[in-house]
Design an enzyme around this catalytic site. Sequence first.
Site, short mmCIF file in Angstrom:
data_model
loop_
_atom_site.label_atom_id
_atom_site.label_comp_id
_atom_site.label_asym_id
_atom_site.label_seq_id
_atom_site.Cartn_x
_atom_site.Cartn_y
_atom_site.Cartn_z
CG ASP A 14 -1.77 -1.24 1.33
OD1 ASP A 14 -2.19 -1.78 0.29
OD2 ASP A 14 -1.99 -1.71 2.47
CD GLU A 174 -8.57 -2.17 -2.00
OE1 GLU A 174 -8.92 -2.44 -0.84
OE2 GLU A 174 -7.92 -2.94 -2.71
#
Length: 499
Positions: A14, A174
């Site tokens: 991420d 997301e």
Amino acid sequence: MKYSNPVIKGFYPDPSVCKVEDTYYLVCSSFQYFPGVPLFESKDLVNWTQIGHCLTRASQVELGTVGSSGGVFAPTIRHNNGRFYMTTTNDTTRQNFYVWTDDIYGEWSEPVFVDQGGIDPDLYFEEDRAFFMSNGVDDNGIGGVVQCEIDIETGSKRSPSRSIWKGTGGRYLESPHLYKMNGRYYLMAAEGGTEYGHMVIYARGDAPSGPFESYPHNPVLTNRNLGGYELQGVGHGDLIEDHAGNWWMLHLGFRQIGRWLTFHHLGREVFLTPVTFDEDGWFTAGHNGTTLTSFETDRIPDTVIQQAPQPVTFGNTNWALDWCYLRHPAEENYALGTGKVTLKGTEISLDVPASPTFIGLRQRDFAAEIACEVNLTQGTGEAGITLYMDEQHHYDLAVRRNADGYAVIERLNIGDIKSVEHTVELGNSSQAKLIVRASHERYSFFVEADGKEVLLGTAQTRYLSSEVAGGFTGVLIGLYAQGEGSAAEFSNFKCEYAG
């Protein structure tokens, strides 16, 4: 210049990036590990050096007894008016918050909480306004990318939370990030789930709150159709402009263990992919919308040399940067020196969602040799090396005290199956050199005692993979001690990568 992917190897998922003057800064998720949110810097986007963590105090983040893959999700790093901000989610407590610092090499603030749900938060600054985004449900119960304006000093909302984009229809929307480029606002996100169907999508509009028009050829980046290709799971990206005005995407992906072996155990890693704008203001990414194991580019000078991994020892690593703990450690159980480490065991084992005596570093590549001398100096417990994916999936090679003296054990923990596969007796000697040799498909476990190297056994890497264990993390090479009243000394540690 030709560079290879990933540019940061091992479990650093991420990624989010920002640039200040001539330096790039990048953060990654940390989940149940502490300190939280690793922080890197780079001058060239290819070579990254870890310089700290954003969450270094227990007061900043509640980890407690969070399970594996709980805790700290998907951070974003941004810089505004001389101040750095890192915003993230504690998925276990279901809270979004940010911390800030005026010194990137120093400590970060206590958390500032934002009363908006969802995960993967983002901050966007424009003049004196601050916008907060996450993917979740807005104040009217409408799902999507949700946005509100906040007071950056307090985190309080200045506007209701409103869903501004629903993505393209893929599952698990997301990772929203908002940018202003060439007079337009670009909203980038991910869909498909952070696995083999992962992808990057985007839209653009004329205002920070939309409306947004989707890129006609979404997804802009994905490896989902590249069967038999090592790099998979490409998604969750952040855009950055380099010193020369070129655009890039830093994003996650993973390397599977073989061309047709769809397992990955090193975790989600950091990849660098070039981005190009067309005359209509849309951008494309990578090679025909895919990420490659290497890119040949004139955007990076030939004078930049991508650094190869160096052997890791106690002496050349920083305990506060390279190593981490499971949740908040009991610091009195760790004596960390330059050449020797002493760990005190407790009744807490590696099999429970708590904080056992454990200190680890990410496994950065498939082919490796890990060696360490272990001396069980006190008590009746055990101490050694663990290849740790989560509470239910780890392989242990340890010195253990038993009724007849000491022994080295190889234990495999795979779900509900926990089995000591092999034992080598040491007699009255409490010390042994433990060796693990790793390849793409197997770990091999050895003990060296009395000048002889003995193979205890092997185990498949696939059983420590995300496809078997689930979750969002990767394998850590851990040193551990367990057993109330036990203690062990670790010395001559070395981890050397062949790839």
